[in-house]
Structure formats: C-alpha cells, structure tokens
Motif scaffolding. Structure first.
Motif, PDB file in Angstrom:
ATOM      1  N   PRO A 243       0.802  -1.229   0.000  1.00  0.00           N
ATOM      2  CA  PRO A 243       0.000   0.000   0.000  1.00  0.00           C
ATOM      3  C   PRO A 243       0.836   1.281   0.000  1.00  0.00           C
ATOM      4  CG  PRO A 243      -0.523  -1.391   1.931  1.00  0.00           C
ATOM      5  CD  PRO A 243       0.382  -2.182   1.042  1.00  0.00           C
ATOM      6  N   HIS A 244       1.979   1.268   0.673  1.00  0.00           N
ATOM      7  CA  HIS A 244       2.749   2.518   0.743  1.00  0.00           C
ATOM      8  C   HIS A 244       3.323   2.905  -0.622  1.00  0.00           C
ATOM      9  CE1 HIS A 244       6.086  -0.349   1.169  1.00  0.00           C
ATOM     10  NE2 HIS A 244       6.851   0.607   0.693  1.00  0.00           N
ATOM     11  N   THR A 245       3.611   1.906  -1.451  1.00  0.00           N
ATOM     12  CA  THR A 245       4.143   2.203  -2.786  1.00  0.00           C
ATOM     13  C   THR A 245       3.053   2.823  -3.652  1.00  0.00           C
ATOM     14  OG1 THR A 245       5.606   0.310  -2.561  1.00  0.00           O
ATOM     15  CG2 THR A 245       5.403   1.249  -4.751  1.00  0.00           C
ATOM     16  N   ALA A 246       1.870   2.200  -3.626  1.00  0.00           N
ATOM     17  CA  ALA A 246       0.746   2.759  -4.381  1.00  0.00           C
ATOM     18  C   ALA A 246       0.440   4.172  -3.879  1.00  0.00           C
ATOM     19  CB  ALA A 246      -0.481   1.865  -4.223  1.00  0.00           C
ATOM     20  N   ALA A 247       0.423   4.346  -2.560  1.00  0.00           N
ATOM     21  CA  ALA A 247       0.122   5.657  -1.969  1.00  0.00           C
ATOM     22  C   ALA A 247       1.140   6.696  -2.432  1.00  0.00           C
ATOM     23  CB  ALA A 247       0.104   5.556  -0.447  1.00  0.00           C
ATOM     24  N   ALA A 248       2.408   6.303  -2.490  1.00  0.00           N
ATOM     25  CA  ALA A 248       3.465   7.240  -2.871  1.00  0.00           C
ATOM     26  C   ALA A 248       3.312   7.673  -4.332  1.00  0.00           C
ATOM     27  CB  ALA A 248       4.836   6.601  -2.654  1.00  0.00           C
ATOM     28  N   VAL A 249       3.016   6.708  -5.196  1.00  0.00           N
ATOM     29  CA  VAL A 249       2.891   7.030  -6.620  1.00  0.00           C
ATOM     30  C   VAL A 249       1.688   7.955  -6.838  1.00  0.00           C
ATOM     31  CG1 VAL A 249       2.673   6.082  -8.943  1.00  0.00           C
ATOM     32  CG2 VAL A 249       3.993   4.850  -7.235  1.00  0.00           C
ATOM     33  N   MET A 250       0.583   7.665  -6.151  1.00  0.00           N
ATOM     34  CA  MET A 250      -0.617   8.505  -6.280  1.00  0.00           C
ATOM     35  C   MET A 250      -0.396   9.871  -5.630  1.00  0.00           C
ATOM     36  SD  MET A 250      -3.703   5.696  -5.802  1.00  0.00           S
ATOM     37  CE  MET A 250      -3.265   5.170  -4.164  1.00  0.00           C
ATOM     38  N   GLY A 251       0.294   9.859  -4.493  1.00  0.00           N
ATOM     39  CA  GLY A 251       0.551  11.115  -3.766  1.00  0.00           C
ATOM     40  C   GLY A 251       1.436  12.056  -4.563  1.00  0.00           C
ATOM     41  N   ALA A 252       2.488  11.505  -5.178  1.00  0.00           N
ATOM     42  CA  ALA A 252       3.404  12.339  -5.960  1.00  0.00           C
ATOM     43  C   ALA A 252       2.673  12.963  -7.140  1.00  0.00           C
ATOM     44  CB  ALA A 252       4.582  11.496  -6.449  1.00  0.00           C
ATOM     45  N   LYS A 253       1.754  12.193  -7.719  1.00  0.00           N
ATOM     46  CA  LYS A 253       1.000  12.708  -8.854  1.00  0.00           C
ATOM     47  C   LYS A 253       0.119  13.871  -8.413  1.00  0.00           C
ATOM     48  CE  LYS A 253      -0.911  11.537 -13.053  1.00  0.00           C
ATOM     49  NZ  LYS A 253      -1.791  10.766 -13.901  1.00  0.00           N
ATOM     50  N   LYS A 254      -0.491  13.696  -7.247  1.00  0.00           N
ATOM     51  CA  LYS A 254      -1.415  14.728  -6.759  1.00  0.00           C
ATOM     52  C   LYS A 254      -0.680  16.049  -6.486  1.00  0.00           C
ATOM     53  CE  LYS A 254      -5.220  15.687  -3.703  1.00  0.00           C
ATOM     54  NZ  LYS A 254      -5.103  16.238  -2.362  1.00  0.00           N
ATOM     55  N   ILE A 255       0.500  15.961  -5.854  1.00  0.00           N
ATOM     56  CA  ILE A 255       1.195  17.212  -5.504  1.00  0.00           C
ATOM     57  C   ILE A 255       2.022  17.758  -6.657  1.00  0.00           C
ATOM     58  CG2 ILE A 255       1.243  16.750  -3.018  1.00  0.00           C
ATOM     59  CD1 ILE A 255       4.223  15.967  -3.392  1.00  0.00           C
ATOM     60  N   GLY A 256       2.271  16.934  -7.669  1.00  0.00           N
ATOM     61  CA  GLY A 256       3.075  17.400  -8.790  1.00  0.00           C
ATOM     62  C   GLY A 256       4.519  17.696  -8.424  1.00  0.00           C
ATOM     63  N   LYS A 257       5.023  16.950  -7.463  1.00  0.00           N
ATOM     64  CA  LYS A 257       6.421  17.111  -7.033  1.00  0.00           C
ATOM     65  C   LYS A 257       6.995  15.738  -6.724  1.00  0.00           C
ATOM     66  CE  LYS A 257       6.200  21.476  -4.515  1.00  0.00           C
ATOM     67  NZ  LYS A 257       6.418  22.132  -3.248  1.00  0.00           N
ATOM     68  N   PRO A 258       8.320  15.629  -6.736  1.00  0.00           N
ATOM     69  CA  PRO A 258       8.918  14.362  -6.299  1.00  0.00           C
ATOM     70  C   PRO A 258       8.549  14.087  -4.839  1.00  0.00           C
ATOM     71  CG  PRO A 258      10.566  15.778  -7.341  1.00  0.00           C
ATOM     72  CD  PRO A 258       9.329  16.605  -7.171  1.00  0.00           C
ATOM     73  N   LEU A 259       8.290  12.835  -4.547  1.00  0.00           N
ATOM     74  CA  LEU A 259       7.828  12.470  -3.203  1.00  0.00           C
ATOM     75  C   LEU A 259       8.543  11.220  -2.717  1.00  0.00           C
ATOM     76  CD1 LEU A 259       5.725  12.703  -0.831  1.00  0.00           C
ATOM     77  CD2 LEU A 259       4.247  11.201  -2.193  1.00  0.00           C
ATOM     78  N   LYS A 260       8.915  11.271  -1.457  1.00  0.00           N
ATOM     79  CA  LYS A 260       9.536  10.106  -0.823  1.00  0.00           C
ATOM     80  C   LYS A 260       8.640   9.651   0.324  1.00  0.00           C
ATOM     81  CE  LYS A 260      13.982  10.536  -0.111  1.00  0.00           C
ATOM     82  NZ  LYS A 260      15.312  10.823   0.475  1.00  0.00           N
ATOM     83  N   VAL A 261       8.294   8.372   0.327  1.00  0.00           N
ATOM     84  CA  VAL A 261       7.485   7.834   1.429  1.00  0.00           C
ATOM     85  C   VAL A 261       8.316   6.784   2.152  1.00  0.00           C
ATOM     86  CG1 VAL A 261       5.445   6.457   2.016  1.00  0.00           C
ATOM     87  CG2 VAL A 261       5.251   8.321   0.353  1.00  0.00           C
ATOM     88  N   LEU A 262       8.400   6.924   3.461  1.00  0.00           N
ATOM     89  CA  LEU A 262       9.219   6.012   4.257  1.00  0.00           C
ATOM     90  C   LEU A 262       8.368   5.326   5.312  1.00  0.00           C
ATOM     91  CD1 LEU A 262      10.795   9.129   4.258  1.00  0.00           C
ATOM     92  CD2 LEU A 262      12.678   7.521   4.492  1.00  0.00           C
ATOM     93  N   LEU A 263       8.600   4.041   5.491  1.00  0.00           N
ATOM     94  CA  LEU A 263       7.941   3.337   6.591  1.00  0.00           C
ATOM     95  C   LEU A 263       8.821   3.414   7.835  1.00  0.00           C
ATOM     96  CD1 LEU A 263       6.471   0.042   5.065  1.00  0.00           C
ATOM     97  CD2 LEU A 263       5.513   2.365   5.105  1.00  0.00           C
ATOM     98  N   SER A 264       8.172   3.470   8.979  1.00  0.00           N
ATOM     99  CA  SER A 264       8.912   3.406  10.242  1.00  0.00           C
ATOM    100  C   SER A 264       9.058   1.931  10.629  1.00  0.00           C
ATOM    101  CB  SER A 264       8.159   4.159  11.329  1.00  0.00           C
ATOM    102  OG  SER A 264       6.845   3.627  11.439  1.00  0.00           O
ATOM    103  N   ARG A 265       9.899   1.667  11.605  1.00  0.00           N
ATOM    104  CA  ARG A 265      10.111   0.268  11.996  1.00  0.00           C
ATOM    105  C   ARG A 265       8.794  -0.381  12.425  1.00  0.00           C
ATOM    106  NH1 ARG A 265      13.230  -3.587  10.395  1.00  0.00           N
ATOM    107  NH2 ARG A 265      14.926  -2.091  10.322  1.00  0.00           N
TER     108      ARG A 265
END
Ligand code: MOS
Length: 735
Positions: A243-265
């Motif tokens: 889910p975090h990968t899908a969220a990141a790809v969709m999120g980056a598209k929405k903001i129109g900027k490069p986006l990094k999503v990181l999971l915590s431990r």
C-alpha cells in the motif's frame, strides 16, 4: 578459479550504495502514512485539519480526497472465490481491515514535519468486533474453503500411522514472524508530466513493480521506470505491491512534485507482510525396526480477511521420506490482520520444523539414532510422483555434517551429556526446498578494451547476485573478474528475473552462461576468417578445440598458438560484440528437483535458568555445483541466523483486545545479535545436478534456513529431555 569478494561490497560499506530512501531531488516532499487505530470496521469521519495546518504540510490524502487512478475503477468485487470479503486497495474506501491500515498519507516539506503532522490525523470509526487470536479462531471460526490449495493429499491409506506398531502424535506451533530487514521499506517517486513516472523502490521484482504501476495508471511499459540498485535485506518482504508504494505514486502525482514515502520500523510489522502463525499436527507410525509406515501432516495457518495467502507447509512431507502411506491437510483461517507473505523458505521452513521434530521423536520411539533413522527411510526416488530426482545428495550432506559436528561421539541418551554445569545437546534437522529454473534475459557486450558488460533487470536483496554472476562469467569466459561489469537494478535493462524462491542463480546464471558461450562462438567465427589457428591438423577450429583463459583463446593441443579476444575483435571490423541472450523456463516433467540441507547443532542449556546457547553449527548443503563459494557460504550463515531467531527468540505478539501489535520494535521483537551466533560451518557437497541448468547448480537461499529450527529443538530435547513444541524456545518454557 579463485573465490571472489563481493563486487558491490565496497560501495555498501562505504555508503556509496544508494537505497530507495536515498534519492534526493530539488523540491522533494516527504510522505508519512497515518494508520488506523481499530482492526475492523469503517471510518465515518476524518479529522485532518490539524495535520493540514501543521508547519510545512502540503496536503493530506485520504479516501475522501484521493483522485482515484484508472486502476481503481476496475476493482471488481473480489474475483477470488476464496476470499470472503472485499479486496484492499489503499485509500479506495472507508473500510478498515486491520489495525494500522493506512488512513492518510501526510505530505510535508521535510521528513520531521511529515512525521509530526501524521501524528495529528484522527478518524472516527464505527467499530466491529475484531478477531486476531488464532487459537480462538481455530475453535470458533471457519477456515477458507475450496480451491486446490486446500485439497487433502492421500497416498496409500489416510491416517495409516494410527495402526502402526509404534506411533507418535504431536502438535507444533510457530508464532507470527516478521522479516525485519535492516533497510526499512521506502519509495521515491518522480513524475514527468502526467503520464511518465520514475520510481525508486525496494523490490525483489522490477518487472512486477513496473506492471503494478502500469495497471494502476493505465500506462505503457516505457512510461514506468523502476530503479532498485541496492536492497538492505528483504527475505521475501519486497515482493508484493504494498500500500505505501501505491500511496506514494498517487501522492506524488497529486502534488506534482517528487515524493519520498518512508515506513517506520513499527510499520514494517503491519505493511509489508509476515510469516503466518501456524499449528501443525504430525502423526507418524513405524515398524519396530524403524521403517516408516505412515505420516499424517496437518497444518492450520492464518491469513487475513481481504486476501487468501497460502504456502506449501505440508508439501515436504509427501516427498522427503520413503513411506507408503502419507496424507496431508492444510487450512487457513482469515483474521483481522494485514496480509501475510512469503518469508525465507515460505511454507517449507514452517513445515520442516514440525516434520523434522516429529521424525526425531519417532527415532527415539523406536530407539534409533535420529541420523540412522533418516538414512533408513531415505527416499531414493520421489515418492510423491515416482519420478527420479534430478539429483539428491542429502545422504552425502548428512554424512558431511555428522562428521563436522562430531555426531559419533554423541551419547544418544537425553540429558546425558554435560560441560561443567551446562547440559549439552546435539540435534539434526533436514531442510528441503524446490530447485528450478525460470526464464531470464541478459544483454552482453564485449568491448575493445577487453571488458565484458552484462546487463539485466534483476535486483539483489543480499545473496550477492552481481558477485555470483561476475564469478560465473569470469570462469566461463576466461577473463579476470575485474574486467566484468554486471549492471542491474533498472527496469529499462533486458528483463531479468524476480529474486526469490532460491532461483536467481539458476535462472540468470543459465542465461549468463549461454551468453558467454554465444560470445565465444562469435569470437571463433571471426577468428576462422584468419589463419591464426590453421595448423597441419586443424583447418576448421571449433569450440571444443580451444581453451579460453585470461583473455586469450588458445589451441587445447598447443597453448602457445593463441590470440587475445581483443585482437580477434579487431578482425571483426566492429568496435564491440553485442548480444541479447534469452533463456526459457526449464520445465521437464521427468524429474523431481530439490535442494537439501543437513543442519547439525550443538546447544548448551543452563538447567538453572533455562537459557539455551547455540554453541556450534555445522550445515552441510546439497545445492548442486557451487557457483560462488564465498557468497554461498554467506547465505548459509544468514539463513542459519534467521533459524536461530526462529528457534529461540522471534515471536510477534498481538494484543487481541485491539488487534494491535505489542512488540513492533527491535527492542521488543528479538532477533539474534552477535553474541547469539557461534561459528557457523557451511559445508557443500558440491556435486552437479545434471538436469536443471548448465552450471549444475541448485538454489541455496532457502535451504539455508529450512530444517534449522528443528535441529535446535531436537538438540534442546537431547540436552534436557524436554520436548518444547512451541517456538520460540524461550527460557520460561524450559524451567
Ligand atoms: Mo523469498 S521468501 O522467495 O524472497
């Protein structure tokens, strides 16, 4: 040829190696996932105001405002008849299926601000009763029904063990175990315009990652570029489209900027899978002389409510021993947890734990040495399908391991051996995992400065794929390893193969091997146009007449007649030789193919405290011809350490009142540290499998672990006289 150090070792230890979280861009935004606080129910209201107003926040994405990508529109009500409920796609709806499920992606201008703002996201829920207690669910719940995975297997008579002169029955349990690689999952996404995206992901499959994102956004292959140059461990956790990968790809598209999503431990425990908890019942019957008469292997395991995860827990019991009557049953129960996934030796690690403990119990029941018992019941051909094995050198492995640990000096009587105040125990466990070969392609280029460049879309989660392929190419092509460049980790390269199931070296190695043969043939074709090898005897020189060594091709019959590859290239008129080599799946139904391991363990048990120390390990492996000995040995060491964790410490704990993780940190979820790990001796039978691939190799990654936890449990029994049938074997269970 000389063994090879890791070709990427220096980059890794100096920090030059870049992981998915380490790609930086101007204007890069950071995304953090906020998780649900209930395990089952639905969201009735989101409160994202505080998060949106926090410093640096760009947006907060939830199911309420996500621009749904085309891939979401095609979601049909779960097509899998096995799944009782809805499929899960992140932020697609307001349904909560597990505690910690993503309810928002909070995007800010810095990592810290995103972390802080994510803590401010709140939701109101309608809560439903949640079920996460497997033991309860086995009593009151219903397993998933239908489908081939759950068909009972019977050979001879079912439950024949019950009528045998000597029989044992025992139940073995394992808890949830979590991969916990050092590198946490992360993804960096860069969109170019509306329809082209580059994704730096942590993935064991570039092709799957690419396909999933293509499907999500309806994009052609060339518009989705996946890069994964290095992975800091995965063990199976980096296979799925999380889910975090899908969220990141969709999120980056929405903001129109490069986006990094990181999971915590702690998110590593809920968002990237785990090894399913399982209860297994073994019934074994034998004649008084030790010959097996019947094996019944039943397993109950967990899955989640929104996807049916299955693995072959009971399958190894059909093939490992010669036994006329074998039957297996397998069921999974859906719980309100996130979905389980493959974890090193998926199925086989769980299954061999129970089978190999039960075999040990049976050996004691008929008063036989456990090693002798295994040899007596050795299967020479595969009893599941009556096929010959393409190769099986388990007997040799058992012998090597027994010699290495000093098995003959073991007093078989439980609780009979001591060192000072400590009880000494020796145990053995057999590991098994299917050996196979899949298709792969490799680009190979030999250039005028004598360099061989190999390129393929594969990733390496740690086994040392680049090193093994470099070693293989160096040996087969006859040039030094430092003249070889192995380029990987990019979906734009010729499609390689997924890294998993112990199949990379077999699959990719075949293609590399064949590419080298093709290049040699091309060199020969060029040199034939010259008079270099024209002698009185040989007019039409061929592959078999030549030796390829140190960058020279020379006549086998007269090594002083030789020419360098680069010299040959000059005759060709082109600056380089370039090919794309492709190998198909190996699929021969005439043979049965497995790798094997024979793990031998010496433990010390403190009778006052119940603390178990692994004192010595000798693991002898039948993985065919060893392609790269140093990296192979490292894999055995790594798998054994995983096995020490499983046997003695790893245990996922859920608070069933809330369906929420209790020990989701490295402080509370224990994995082995240096002090828990003794010297591990890895020995290889190193005899070729003549069928699967041209190297004669079989897989190594999973048999390094399968069978090991049983060896520990059996050693603990030998030391103490106590059968602990519940992993992990912690001190409290022994006193
Ligand atoms: Mo492995 S569990 O096939 O990554």
């Amino acid at each position: 040829m000389k063994d090879l150090d890791r070709v990427d070792g220096k980059a890794k230890v100096t920090g030059a190696a870049k992981y998915a979280a380490e790609y930086n861009y101007p204007n890069l935004a950071y995304g953090i996932i906020a998780g649900s606080t209930i395990a089952n129910g639905s969201i009735i209201a989101m409160d994202t105001k505080n998060a949106e107003q926090a410093p640096g926040v760009l947006t907060v994405i939830t199911h309420l405002n996500l621009p749904k990508p085309p891939g979401y529109k095609s979601v049909t009500e779960n097509e899998k008849p096995l799944s009782p409920k809805k499929e899960y796609k992140v932020f697609a709806d307001n349904i909560i299926r597990f505690n910690g499920q993503p309810i928002a992606l909070v995007i800010a201008d810095t990592f810290e601000r995103a972390v802080y703002a994510a803590s401010l996201v709140k939701a109101q829920y309608v809560k439903k009763e949640s079920h996460t207690d497997f033991n309860e669910e086995r009593k009151t719940g219903k397993p998933i029904e239908g489908g081939d995975d759950f068909k009972n297997y019977v050979r001879g008579d079912a439950d024949a063990y019950k009528k045998a002169p000597v029989k044992i029955e025992a139940e073995y349990t394992i808890p949830i175990e979590v991969h916990n690689p050092i590198e946490m999952h992360a993804v960096t996404v860069v969109w170019e315009g509306d329809d082209k995206v580059t994704v730096y992901d942590k993935t064991q499959s570039l092709m799957d990652a690419q396909k999933n994102i293509m499907d999500l956004f309806n994009l052609p292959e060339k518009n989705v570029h996946i890069i994964c140059h290095y992975i800091g461990g995965a063990f199976g956790s980096a296979f799925s489209f999380w889910p975090h990968t899908a969220a990141a790809v969709m999120g980056a598209k929405k903001i129109g900027k490069p986006l990094k999503v990181l999971l915590s431990r702690d998110q590593m425990f809920t968002l990237v899978g785990y090894r399913p908890q399982a209860v297994q019942k073994l019934g074994i019957g034998a004649r008084e002389d030790g010959k097996l008469l019947g094996i019944t292997h039943e397993a109950d395991a967990i899955t989640c409510s929104y996807q049916t995860f299955t693995e072959g827990i009971v399958n190894i019991s059909r093939t490992l021993y010669s036994c006329p009557n074998v039957n297996t049953r397998y069921k999974v129960y859906p719980l309100d947890l996130s979905v389980p996934t493959w974890m090193r030796g998926p199925g086989e690690t769980t299954g061999t734990y129970a089978l190999e403990c039960a075999i040990d119990e049976m050996a004691y029941a008929v008063n036989m040495d456990p090693l002798e018992f295994r040899l007596l019941n050795y299967s020479e051909t595969d009893p599941e399908n009556n096929r010959p094995y393409s190769s099986k050198f388990l007997r040799e492995a058992l012998q090597l391991g027994a010699d290495g640990i000093g098995w003959k000096d073991r007093n078989p009587k439980p609780r009979s051996m001591k060192e000072g105040d400590l009880l000494v125990g020796y145990g053995v466990g057999t590991g098994v995992f299917g050996a196979w070969r899949g298709g792969a392609s490799v680009g190979a280029k030999f250039t005028s400065d004598g360099t061989l460049i190999l390129q393929t879309a594969v990733t390496d989660m740690g086994p040392g794929t680049a090193t093994a392929m470099t070693k293989l190419a160096s040996d087969k092509f006859g040039i030094p390893a430092d003249k070889i460049k192995f380029i990987m980790g990019d979906s734009n390269l010729p499609p390689g193969i997924n890294q998993g199931g112990s199949g990379t070296t077999s699959s990719l190695g075949t293609t590399v091997n064949n590419a080298v043969v093709t290049l040699k043939q091309k060199l020969i074709d060029i040199v034939k146009q010259t008079s270099v090898f024209h002698t009185e005897k040989i007019h039409d020189v061929d592959l078999k007449d030549l030796v390829f060594e140190n960058g020279y091709m020379m006549l086998a019959s007269d090594p002083s007649t030789k020419i360098s590859y680069t010299e040959v290239l000059k005759y060709s008129g082109s600056p380089q030789l370039e090919i794309i080599e492709k190998s198909e799946d190996y699929n021969d139904n005439k043979y049965s193919s497995y790798s094997y391991s024979a793990h031998f363990v010496k433990v010390l048990v403190n009778p006052a405290t119940g603390v178990v120390t692994i004192n010595k390990v000798v693991s002898a492996i039948d993985a065919g011809t060893i392609v790269s000995e140093k990296t192979a040995r490292s894999q055995i060491i790594g798998g054994v350490i995983g096995g020490i964790g499983m046997a003695l410490m790893e245990e996922g704990v859920i608070d069933h009142r809330y369906g929420r993780w209790v020990n989701n940190s490295f402080a509370d979820y224990h994995v082995p540290v240096n002090k828990d790990v003794p010297h591990i001796e890895a020995l290889f039978v190193n005899k070729p499998d003549p069928i699967i691939n041209p190297m004669g190799s079989k897989g190594i990654g999973e048999v390094s672990m399968t069978g090991f936890p049983a060896a520990v449990a059996n050693a603990v029994y030998h030391a103490t006289g106590k059968r602990i049938r519940e992993l992990p074997i912690t001190a409290d269970k022994l006193i």
